[in-house]
Design an enzyme around this catalytic site. Structure first.
Site, PDB file in Angstrom:
ATOM      1  N   LYS A  32       0.863  -1.183   0.000  1.00 26.15           N
ATOM      2  CA  LYS A  32       0.000   0.000   0.000  1.00 26.15           C
ATOM      3  C   LYS A  32       0.904   1.240   0.000  1.00 26.15           C
ATOM      4  CE  LYS A  32      -4.427   0.771   2.260  1.00 26.15           C
ATOM      5  NZ  LYS A  32      -5.082   0.718   3.561  1.00 26.15           N
TER       6      LYS A  32
HETATM    7  C1  E4P Z   1      -8.499   1.507   3.366  1.00 26.55           C
HETATM    8  O1  E4P Z   1      -7.637   0.783   2.890  1.00 26.55           O
HETATM    9  C2  E4P Z   1      -8.369   2.192   4.653  1.00 26.55           C
HETATM   10  O2  E4P Z   1      -7.700   1.332   5.555  1.00 26.55           O
HETATM   11  C3  E4P Z   1      -9.689   2.518   5.305  1.00 26.55           C
HETATM   12  O3  E4P Z   1     -10.782   2.144   4.503  1.00 26.55           O
HETATM   13  C4  E4P Z   1      -9.784   3.867   5.891  1.00 26.55           C
HETATM   14  O4  E4P Z   1     -11.050   4.008   6.478  1.00 26.55           O
HETATM   15  P1  E4P Z   1     -11.391   5.090   7.600  1.00 26.55           P
HETATM   16  O5  E4P Z   1     -11.702   6.373   6.908  1.00 26.55           O
HETATM   17  O6  E4P Z   1     -12.591   4.519   8.286  1.00 26.55           O
HETATM   18  O7  E4P Z   1     -10.182   5.188   8.492  1.00 26.55           O
END
Ligand code: E4P
Length: 220
Positions: free
Chosen positions: A84
């Site tokens: 990522k």
């Molecule tokens: C995606 O890969 C992220 O980990 C996640 O969806 C972020 O979500 P949040 O806005 O609830 O922290």
């Protein structure tokens, strides 16, 4: 259509994996912090529970550092771990280099269709638009998914999957799928909300009660 879990809690991942419909897991530094566990240990454990892509995020802010971290993660962790990378110029360059080496990536923290397009051009395997965080600002996160999917339609050669992230409620999931998003990543709570319905519970209760009568009558 892919369903990912957005958590680093291995007990939750084990539970949902048993349903037989889990395609992958996304983690981020905040979710790792929440788990209270060692990053590589927890990601490795997750990758052994779920065979699909498991996103592990790099934290360097320069391209060289991101690629170095990515190579170390790929070297030390199971095969199904993907990298990522944040949607920055440095992240794009890292994505390009990783894609040239055949390493799958998930470009994260995407808030515009143009960011998604550039990440796709760099060879991202997934792009992650954060729709809930857009909703939090008073704008419409689903509109971003619609814009990205419309753009994708113009270029059928794009292989990058649109991974809707930052999901806040079950309707988000359904709407993302109706708009054609390839993948949705969601917290465990939303997986549970998607399957549960009070009328299903009520119906099961009534059927079981009637079946008891059938058994008592010796008709089973
Ligand atoms: C995606 O890969 C992220 O980990 C996640 O969806 C972020 O979500 P949040 O806005 O609830 O922290």
């Amino acid at each position: 259509m892919e369903f990912f879990l957005d958590t680093a809690d291995v007990d939750e991942i084990r539970e949902i994996a048993q349903w037989g419909i889990l395609d992958g897991v996304t983690t981020n530094p905040s979710l790792i912090k929440k788990s209270g566990r060692d990053f590589k240990t927890v990601v490795s454990e997750i990758a052994n529970i779920c065979a699909g892509p498991i996103s592990a995020e790099v934290t360097s802010m320069n391209t060289e550092g991101m690629v170095k971290e990515a190579l170390a993660l790929k070297n030390e962790l199971p095969e199904n771990v993907i990298i990522k990378v944040p949607c920055t110029p440095e992240g794009l360059a890292a994505t390009k280099q990783l894609s040239e080496r055949g390493i799958s990536t998930n470009v994260t923290l995407i808030f515009s269709a143009s960011q998604a397009l550039l990440a796709a051009k760099a060879g991202a395997t997934y792009v992650s638009p954060f729709i809930g965080r857009i909703d939090d600002t008073g704008a419409d996160g689903l509109q971003l998914i619609a814009e990205i999917m419309t753009t994708w339609e113009q270029y059928p050669s794009i292989k990058t999957k649109v991974l809707a992230a930052s999901i806040r409620h079950p309707t988000h999931v359904l709407s993302c799928m109706q708009l054609g998003a390839h993948t949705v990543t969601m917290p465990t709570k939303i997986f549970r909300q998607l399957i549960s319905h009070p009328l299903t519970d009520k119906g099961i209760k009534a059927f079981l009660k009637d079946w008891e009568e059938v058994e008592k009558a010796g008709h089973a």
